[in-house]
Design a protein around this motif. Structure first.
Motif, PDB file in Angstrom:
ATOM      1  N   UNK A   1      -5.239   6.334   4.417  1.00 49.47           N
ATOM      2  CA  UNK A   1      -4.890   6.580   3.018  1.00 49.47           C
ATOM      3  C   UNK A   1      -4.863   8.079   2.752  1.00 49.47           C
ATOM      4  N   UNK A   2      -5.878   8.779   3.244  1.00 48.54           N
ATOM      5  CA  UNK A   2      -5.986  10.216   2.996  1.00 48.54           C
ATOM      6  C   UNK A   2      -4.790  10.973   3.569  1.00 48.54           C
ATOM      7  N   UNK A   3      -4.257  10.499   4.708  1.00 44.45           N
ATOM      8  CA  UNK A   3      -3.128  11.199   5.302  1.00 44.45           C
ATOM      9  C   UNK A   3      -1.916  11.203   4.389  1.00 44.45           C
ATOM     10  N   UNK A   4      -1.760  10.159   3.577  1.00 43.64           N
ATOM     11  CA  UNK A   4      -0.618  10.068   2.685  1.00 43.64           C
ATOM     12  C   UNK A   4      -0.672  11.107   1.567  1.00 43.64           C
ATOM     13  N   UNK A   5      -1.866  11.587   1.240  1.00 41.38           N
ATOM     14  CA  UNK A   5      -1.974  12.519   0.123  1.00 41.38           C
ATOM     15  C   UNK A   5      -1.319  13.861   0.423  1.00 41.38           C
ATOM     16  N   UNK A   6      -0.932  14.099   1.679  1.00 41.63           N
ATOM     17  CA  UNK A   6      -0.193  15.315   1.989  1.00 41.63           C
ATOM     18  C   UNK A   6       1.138  15.366   1.232  1.00 41.63           C
ATOM     19  N   UNK A   7       1.618  14.220   0.782  1.00 39.57           N
ATOM     20  CA  UNK A   7       2.881  14.197   0.043  1.00 39.57           C
ATOM     21  C   UNK A   7       2.754  14.789  -1.354  1.00 39.57           C
ATOM     22  N   UNK A   8       1.559  14.825  -1.901  1.00 39.83           N
ATOM     23  CA  UNK A   8       1.382  15.232  -3.288  1.00 39.83           C
ATOM     24  C   UNK A   8       1.880  16.646  -3.576  1.00 39.83           C
ATOM     25  N   UNK A   9       1.464  17.670  -2.824  1.00 38.35           N
ATOM     26  CA  UNK A   9       1.974  19.005  -3.125  1.00 38.35           C
ATOM     27  C   UNK A   9       3.476  19.135  -2.925  1.00 38.35           C
ATOM     28  N   UNK A  10       4.039  18.348  -2.017  1.00 38.48           N
ATOM     29  CA  UNK A  10       5.484  18.397  -1.833  1.00 38.48           C
ATOM     30  C   UNK A  10       6.208  17.782  -3.028  1.00 38.48           C
TER      31      UNK A  10
ATOM     32  N   UNK B   1       0.826  -1.202   0.000  1.00 40.63           N
ATOM     33  CA  UNK B   1       0.000   0.000   0.000  1.00 40.63           C
ATOM     34  C   UNK B   1       0.865   1.258   0.000  1.00 40.63           C
ATOM     35  N   UNK B   2       1.928   1.249   0.768  1.00 38.30           N
ATOM     36  CA  UNK B   2       2.804   2.412   0.844  1.00 38.30           C
ATOM     37  C   UNK B   2       3.452   2.705  -0.504  1.00 38.30           C
ATOM     38  N   UNK B   3       3.940   1.678  -1.179  1.00 39.61           N
ATOM     39  CA  UNK B   3       4.574   1.867  -2.491  1.00 39.61           C
ATOM     40  C   UNK B   3       3.566   2.418  -3.501  1.00 39.61           C
ATOM     41  N   UNK B   4       2.369   1.849  -3.524  1.00 38.56           N
ATOM     42  CA  UNK B   4       1.342   2.313  -4.453  1.00 38.56           C
ATOM     43  C   UNK B   4       0.931   3.753  -4.151  1.00 38.56           C
ATOM     44  N   UNK B   5       0.812   4.080  -2.873  1.00 41.80           N
ATOM     45  CA  UNK B   5       0.452   5.442  -2.496  1.00 41.80           C
ATOM     46  C   UNK B   5       1.521   6.449  -2.904  1.00 41.80           C
ATOM     47  N   UNK B   6       2.778   6.089  -2.709  1.00 38.28           N
ATOM     48  CA  UNK B   6       3.865   6.985  -3.105  1.00 38.28           C
ATOM     49  C   UNK B   6       3.859   7.232  -4.612  1.00 38.28           C
TER      50      UNK B   6
ATOM     51  N   UNK C   1       3.187  10.845  -6.396  1.00 40.84           N
ATOM     52  CA  UNK C   1       4.165  11.378  -7.336  1.00 40.84           C
ATOM     53  C   UNK C   1       3.484  11.841  -8.622  1.00 40.84           C
ATOM     54  N   UNK C   2       2.580  11.018  -9.144  1.00 42.56           N
ATOM     55  CA  UNK C   2       1.855  11.378 -10.365  1.00 42.56           C
ATOM     56  C   UNK C   2       0.921  12.558 -10.132  1.00 42.56           C
ATOM     57  N   UNK C   3       0.245  12.559  -8.999  1.00 40.80           N
ATOM     58  CA  UNK C   3      -0.675  13.657  -8.703  1.00 40.80           C
ATOM     59  C   UNK C   3       0.075  14.965  -8.483  1.00 40.80           C
ATOM     60  N   UNK C   4       1.348  14.875  -8.051  1.00 44.89           N
ATOM     61  CA  UNK C   4       2.144  16.078  -7.892  1.00 44.89           C
ATOM     62  C   UNK C   4       2.381  16.787  -9.213  1.00 44.89           C
ATOM     63  N   UNK C   5       2.369  16.028 -10.305  1.00 45.68           N
ATOM     64  CA  UNK C   5       2.532  16.610 -11.640  1.00 45.68           C
ATOM     65  C   UNK C   5       1.209  17.078 -12.249  1.00 45.68           C
ATOM     66  N   UNK C   6       0.102  16.524 -11.778  1.00 46.96           N
ATOM     67  CA  UNK C   6      -1.193  16.731 -12.417  1.00 46.96           C
ATOM     68  C   UNK C   6      -1.569  18.202 -12.561  1.00 46.96           C
ATOM     69  N   UNK C   7      -1.527  18.960 -11.461  1.00 46.96           N
ATOM     70  CA  UNK C   7      -1.973  20.350 -11.526  1.00 46.96           C
ATOM     71  C   UNK C   7      -1.038  21.204 -12.381  1.00 46.96           C
ATOM     72  N   UNK C   8       0.256  20.877 -12.354  1.00 43.18           N
ATOM     73  CA  UNK C   8       1.220  21.611 -13.167  1.00 43.18           C
ATOM     74  C   UNK C   8       0.923  21.408 -14.647  1.00 43.18           C
ATOM     75  N   UNK C   9       0.687  20.165 -15.035  1.00 42.46           N
ATOM     76  CA  UNK C   9       0.398  19.850 -16.432  1.00 42.46           C
ATOM     77  C   UNK C   9      -0.923  20.480 -16.863  1.00 42.46           C
ATOM     78  N   UNK C  10      -1.943  20.398 -16.009  1.00 43.70           N
ATOM     79  CA  UNK C  10      -3.248  20.959 -16.352  1.00 43.70           C
ATOM     80  C   UNK C  10      -3.171  22.470 -16.550  1.00 43.70           C
TER      81      UNK C  10
END
Length: 302
Positions: A252-261, A12-17, A21-30
């Motif tokens: 799971x939701x707590x891990x999403x804090x990594x996305x903006x970083x 789960x941790x690997x998949x979440x990371x 990582x992909x979501x960190x790029x999403x807003x930039x690309x959009x």
């Protein structure tokens, strides 16, 4: 019956990371694609292509998407929430910076944490875990606060407000999945509902809003839509909804804090932006917050 786990394991941790990582790029690309394609049109195409990919994947795997199983109403609700979320995100990017939007968007874990005890008593957070959520969010705010001293202009508050609304809708979508028959549906069907309904809703809203679709689609636009549709909306969301079905939603939701970083780190790697001590401190805060939220606690007797 689903095989649910009480804690996040290494898979789960690997998949979440990977998802973060992909979501960190999403807003930039959009945001980079907005000059080539308006927001609602971009979001509609994204959902439509991803829905087609999910349909093809499901057909290949023999996963039924259209059988009657009582999930229709829940699927429509989840799809409309999903459409509203991305309508707010894509339109909001036209008013505010991607950094501000992504910080406000990650208020979503608080929506999930506040709502889950009403759905599953087993997912109540202990005070120390609540502190972990607060620490993680505070670290994200610290990471992005450096750019907030630059004076904004125009209607940036509109984008900020849309980002907050998107966060509420994202959290509400997660809660709707867990609280309805979608909790026992396949991840493919859950995702297909959201993509198909949002493609229709956003596809109708785009011309009604007077958006002009591009006459020519260059390589950059095709590449952006492929990333947003296939890599993010299809692959990463399929993984996310599978995780929601098998692991505690609040953790799971707590891990999403990594996305903006991750977004800031990509800015450093791809754009040569400076990684400051404040960012390093924020990374440490997020890591600590995630550890606190995922600590194994002794069940309380009621």
């Amino acid at each position: 019956m689903t095989d649910r786990r009480a804690h996040l394991d290494s898979r789960a941790v690997v998949l979440l990371l990977a998802c973060c990582l992909l979501w960190g790029l999403q807003q930039i690309v959009a945001k980079a694609t907005l000059p080539s394609m308006p927001p609602m049109a971009q979001a509609a195409v994204r959902s439509l292509v991803a829905a087609a990919a999910v349909s093809a994947w499901s057909a290949w795997r023999g996963i039924p998407l259209f059988q009657r199983d009582g999930t229709g109403a829940a699927g429509l609700l989840a799809g409309l929430l999903f459409a509203g979320e991305f309508l707010c995100i894509y339109v909001g990017l036209g008013y505010t910076t991607a950094s501000r939007l992504v910080v406000l968007l990650y208020l979503s874990p608080f929506v999930v944490a506040a709502g889950m005890p009403f759905i599953s008593r087993a997912e109540r957070l202990a005070p120390l875990q609540v502190g972990g959520l607060v620490l993680g969010f505070g670290a994200v705010v610290v990471a992005f606060s450096e750019g907030w001293g630059v004076a904004g202009q125009g209607q940036r508050w509109v984008g900020d407000l849309l980002a907050v609304l998107a966060a509420v809708l994202w959290g509400a979508t997660t809660l709707a999945i867990r609280a309805t028959r979608l909790a026992s549906a396949s991840a493919e069907k859950t995702l297909f509902y959201q993509l198909a309904v949002s493609a229709i809703a956003l596809g109708v809203a785009s011309p009604l809003a007077g958006e002009a679709w591009p006459a020519r689609w260059g390589a950059a636009l095709w590449g952006s839509l492929f990333f947003q549709s296939i890599v993010v909306a299809f692959a990463s969301y399929l993984v996310w909804f599978w995780l929601v079905r098998h692991y505690p939603a609040t953790r799971l939701a707590s891990f999403t804090f990594l996305t903006p970083l991750f977004g800031l780190l990509f800015g450093w790697l791809l754009l040569g932006e400076t990684v400051t001590p404040r960012l390093v401190a924020a990374l440490a805060g997020v890591a600590t917050g995630i550890w606190l939220v995922n600590r194994r606690t002794v069940p309380r007797r009621d």
